[in-house]
Motif scaffolding. Structure first.
Motif, PDB file in Angstrom:
ATOM      1  N   TYR A 111       0.705   4.557   9.219  1.00  0.00           N
ATOM      2  CA  TYR A 111       2.083   4.217   9.562  1.00  0.00           C
ATOM      3  C   TYR A 111       2.185   3.649  10.973  1.00  0.00           C
ATOM      4  N   GLN A 112       1.251   4.008  11.848  1.00  0.00           N
ATOM      5  CA  GLN A 112       1.195   3.339  13.150  1.00  0.00           C
ATOM      6  C   GLN A 112       0.930   1.846  12.964  1.00  0.00           C
ATOM      7  N   GLN A 113      -0.064   1.538  12.119  1.00  0.00           N
ATOM      8  CA  GLN A 113      -0.433   0.142  11.908  1.00  0.00           C
ATOM      9  C   GLN A 113       0.687  -0.630  11.214  1.00  0.00           C
ATOM     10  N   SER A 170      -2.017   6.254   3.015  1.00  0.00           N
ATOM     11  CA  SER A 170      -0.624   6.508   3.391  1.00  0.00           C
ATOM     12  C   SER A 170      -0.355   7.973   3.712  1.00  0.00           C
ATOM     13  N   ALA A 171      -1.381   8.799   3.625  1.00  0.00           N
ATOM     14  CA  ALA A 171      -1.253  10.197   4.055  1.00  0.00           C
ATOM     15  C   ALA A 171      -1.734  10.377   5.483  1.00  0.00           C
ATOM     16  N   ARG A 173       7.579   8.170  10.410  1.00  0.00           N
ATOM     17  CA  ARG A 173       6.686   8.812   9.442  1.00  0.00           C
ATOM     18  C   ARG A 173       5.368   9.196  10.097  1.00  0.00           C
ATOM     19  N   SER A 174       4.875   8.312  10.962  1.00  0.00           N
ATOM     20  CA  SER A 174       3.638   8.629  11.678  1.00  0.00           C
ATOM     21  C   SER A 174       3.844   9.855  12.562  1.00  0.00           C
ATOM     22  N   MET A 207       0.826  -1.203   0.000  1.00  0.00           N
ATOM     23  CA  MET A 207       0.000   0.000   0.000  1.00  0.00           C
ATOM     24  C   MET A 207       0.863   1.257   0.000  1.00  0.00           C
ATOM     25  N   ALA A 208       1.919   1.244   0.809  1.00  0.00           N
ATOM     26  CA  ALA A 208       2.809   2.415   0.863  1.00  0.00           C
ATOM     27  C   ALA A 208       3.523   2.623  -0.466  1.00  0.00           C
TER      28      ALA A 208
END
Length: 705
Positions: free
Chosen positions: A510-512, A504-505, A532-533, A496-497
């Protein structure tokens, strides 16, 4: 090894040679495999292929240029793969006692044609002869299931049957299942392309069954698909159809849910059902008016004590999720003669089926069996079981169930299932039908079981194109993460990223992803994801805590401590945070500071074993053995873990109490098992020697336990 096993093993060896581009070796072994084959079509195809390859090698040896050589070679591999299956079938069809070959011989003794079968199915709506219809469906299944490679004429005839407006949709869906079973027995690109065509059927259940068939068969033949590009092309065309993609997601989720069936089945048998049945007054507890004035208080007290409410809630939650909670209920009801025929496991449930028609009467029973609660196979089980009960008892049972059923039917009328929900129900029911066949059929061991393979289609390069949508990847990733399939979840999040998924925004994405990576011990990548998160939402305490955990696992306790102290500025009363800070201080060998944190937790939350463990171990490392022994004493007096007893034994041994240590070590082995004990003990060896235990004493102690 018997002759049949030898033939099968040879066919497998030929297949591996072909996939390894060892065509000459494969052809030589194939010639041996053909010993005794009398079918002219098989022998002539082999001779033609062997001759073509011999000429190809001659041209190559002469250095003759040939721009089509690679394509010709691929076509030879293509033909050889299919011929290998034909030879295998020719060798076994005369004598094998496998169910497939028994049905093959029976089918060959009849003069059925697809054209005649289609006419019979089309006339059923007009004539209504149920017994003839039964025989026709059985013959259709055998004809398709045991068929060899389809010609273009076969495809045309089968498409005509499946798409005839005069053939019942249920019968068309049944025909698609027969094609799936044929493909699972042996590969046929024409049948695969037929499923691709029917995946776009205007009949929802035909489309769902075709998509499910594609999912389970393409998983089986992933390794040979590169030699059949026409299938990949057909799948790519399907991916342009939004309806197909939506339905394939429903099929995918139904297949993923089957992963849980075995565990749910165990829980139902060992936990939920025994708990629910252990009180004769359970019926009163389960009624909607449990709080009525005349309810027996003892029953309510029993329910609380015995966790019945909790078990009922668990069952309800599983049902809401779509899990298969009835496998355990109906697994013992598959011994009727009806289920001895493989075709009957794929029948869409019908009240007109002769065995059902004679056993089920009354609107309530029919309404129950026409609903979406049970899969088709379980509906037949229920109906056949009901047929064994005397009429008077049937009436009594339905009378007792009547009020509840009427209420459910009333609810359904008020809020009927939407088309989307109907598709979900259809996919779940059919996948459950398949699951039951491959796991409960009396001769199931003669079949390749797709549910023993990875049915996550995102990991299959061919099938993943049918799930290339933001909703599909989001739904699958969330399910995998929630069910703790962290490796697969991490892979989906990475996809997905990389593809720029809309989620991804979002910092939560990003936590998950970071959490999935952390759980599979990819701490550096997890840190990158958490970072990133943190950029997208700085100061999030959950993110910072998990960053600290990763920093610790990467051997950076100073950085972990900095993160935790930053969180503490706004959340100083969080006890779990205090323990995390204390753990970092232990890593840094700042034991007195760590104990201060742990004692604070113990003061604010007495009788908290997690704090006791932290204090006991930290005190041991700090050399405060009396305090460590005190807290390990609290732990071992209650319900200790094997690790608690192991650590408590270390403390006793370092203090010179060998006898006390031996007792605790033995207790630890009893709780965690000897292998795990020895592994943990070995991890602590350097600590013990650092505390003055002679290296030479360790083998003596282990032998003394």
């Amino acid at each position: 090894m018997n002759a049949e096993d030898e033939i099968r093993n040879r066919a497998h060896e030929i297949r591996e040679m072909l996939l390894d581009s060892r065509l000459k070796d494969a052809l030589e072994l194939m010639q041996l495999q053909m010993n005794g084959v009398q079918e002219w079509s098989v022998t002539s195809r082999y001779e033609d292929m062997e001759r073509s390859y011999r000429y190809m090698l001659q041209y190559f040896a002469k250095g003759s240029p040939d721009e089509h050589r690679n394509e010709v070679y691929r076509q030879l591999i293509h033909r050889a793969i299919l011929l290998n299956d034909d030879i295998l079938q020719a060798r076994l069809q005369q004598s094998s006692m496998l169910l497939y070959y028994q049905h093959l011989r029976s089918r060959m003794s009849r003069n059925d044609t697809l054209e005649n079968i289609q006419k019979a199915l089309e006339s059923f709506a007009e004539l209504g002869d149920a017994n003839t219809h039964e025989r026709t469906l059985a013959n259709l299944f055998d004809m398709v299931w045991t068929s060899g490679l389809w010609t273009s004429e076969s495809v045309s005839q089968m498409s005509g049957l499946a798409e005839s407006p005069l053939v019942l949709p249920d019968d068309a869906a049944f025909a698609v299942s027969a094609v799936t079973m044929a493909l699972l027995e042996r590969f046929d690109p024409a049948k695969m392309l037929f499923l691709c065509r029917e995946a776009q059927s205007v009949v929802m259940q035909v489309s769902i069954r075709a998509l499910t068939g594609l999912a389970v068969t393409l998983v089986r033949y992933t390794d040979i698909l590169p030699h059949f590009p026409e299938i990949r092309t057909a799948i790519s065309v399907l991916s342009d159809d939004a309806t197909v993609r939506e339905r394939m997601l429903k099929v995918q989720m139904a297949l993923l849910l089957c992963r849980e069936t075995k565990e749910i089945d165990r829980r139902m048998r060992e936990e939920i059902i025994p708990t629910m049945l252990s009180n004769p007054k359970l019926g009163d507890i389960m009624t909607s008016d449990m709080e009525r004035d005349d309810a027996n208080p003892d029953w309510l007290e029993w329910a609380e004590k015995n966790d019945v409410k909790d078990k009922l809630m668990q069952m309800t939650e599983l049902q809401i999720e779509g899990a298969d909670v009835y496998m355990s209920t109906f697994s013992n009801l598959k011994s009727y003669p009806f289920f001895r025929e493989p075709c009957n496991w794929f029948r869409v449930f019908s009240m007109d089926q002769p065995d059902v028609k004679s056993s089920i009467s009354g609107g309530l029973a029919k309404a129950m069996l026409s609903g979406n609660v049970f899969c088709n196979s379980d509906k037949y089980s229920f109906a056949l079981t009901f047929s064994q009960i005397p009429q008077q008892q049937r009436d009594m049972i339905m009378g007792q169930m009547g009020e509840q059923l009427e209420q459910e039917l009333s609810d359904l009328k008020e809020s009927p299932a939407s088309p989307q929900q109907q598709e979900t129900f259809c996919a779940r029911q059919y996948v459950q039908d398949l699951y039951r066949f491959f796991n409960l059929f009396s001769r199931r061991h003669e079949f390749w079981n797709p549910f023993e393979s990875n049915l996550n289609m995102l990991s299959n390069s061919c099938l993943s194109t049918l799930l290339e949508s933001a909703e599909s990847s989001r739904t699958i990733a969330a399910w995998l993460l929630g069910k703790k399939y962290f490796t697969e979840a991490a892979a989906v999040f990475r996809q997905m990223a990389a593809s720029g998924h809309p989620d991804s925004a979002d910092y939560r994405f990003y936590q998950q992803m970071g959490y999935a990576l952390q759980r599979v011990h990819e701490y550096s990548d997890a840190m990158e994801s958490y970072s990133r998160s943190d950029i997208l939402q700085s100061g999030n305490s959950w993110t910072m805590r998990h960053m600290a955990q990763c920093q610790r696992m990467l051997g950076r306790p100073e950085k972990a401590l900095d993160l935790l102290l930053e969180i503490e500025r706004t959340d100083s009363d969080d006890l779990s945070l205090q323990i995390q800070i204390g753990d970092c201080l232990v890593d840094l060998k700042r034991y007195d500071e760590a104990l201060t944190r742990f004692f604070k937790v113990d003061y604010l939350k007495p009788d908290y074993p997690k704090a006791w463990r932290a204090i006991a171990w930290c005190a041991f490392l700090a050399g405060r053995y009396d305090r460590s022994d005190e807290y390990y004493g609290k732990l071992t007096e209650g319900s200790p873990t094997g690790q608690d007893c192991l650590n408590a034994a270390h403390v006793r041994w370092v203090q010179g109490d060998v006898a006390g240590a031996l007792k605790l070590y033995a207790r630890s082995i009893g709780l965690m098992g000897r292998e795990a004990f020895l592994e943990e003990f070995e991890n602590d060896r350097h600590i013990l020697t650092g505390k003055g235990i002679p290296e030479s004493d360790i083998p003596l102690l282990l032998d003394s336990i």
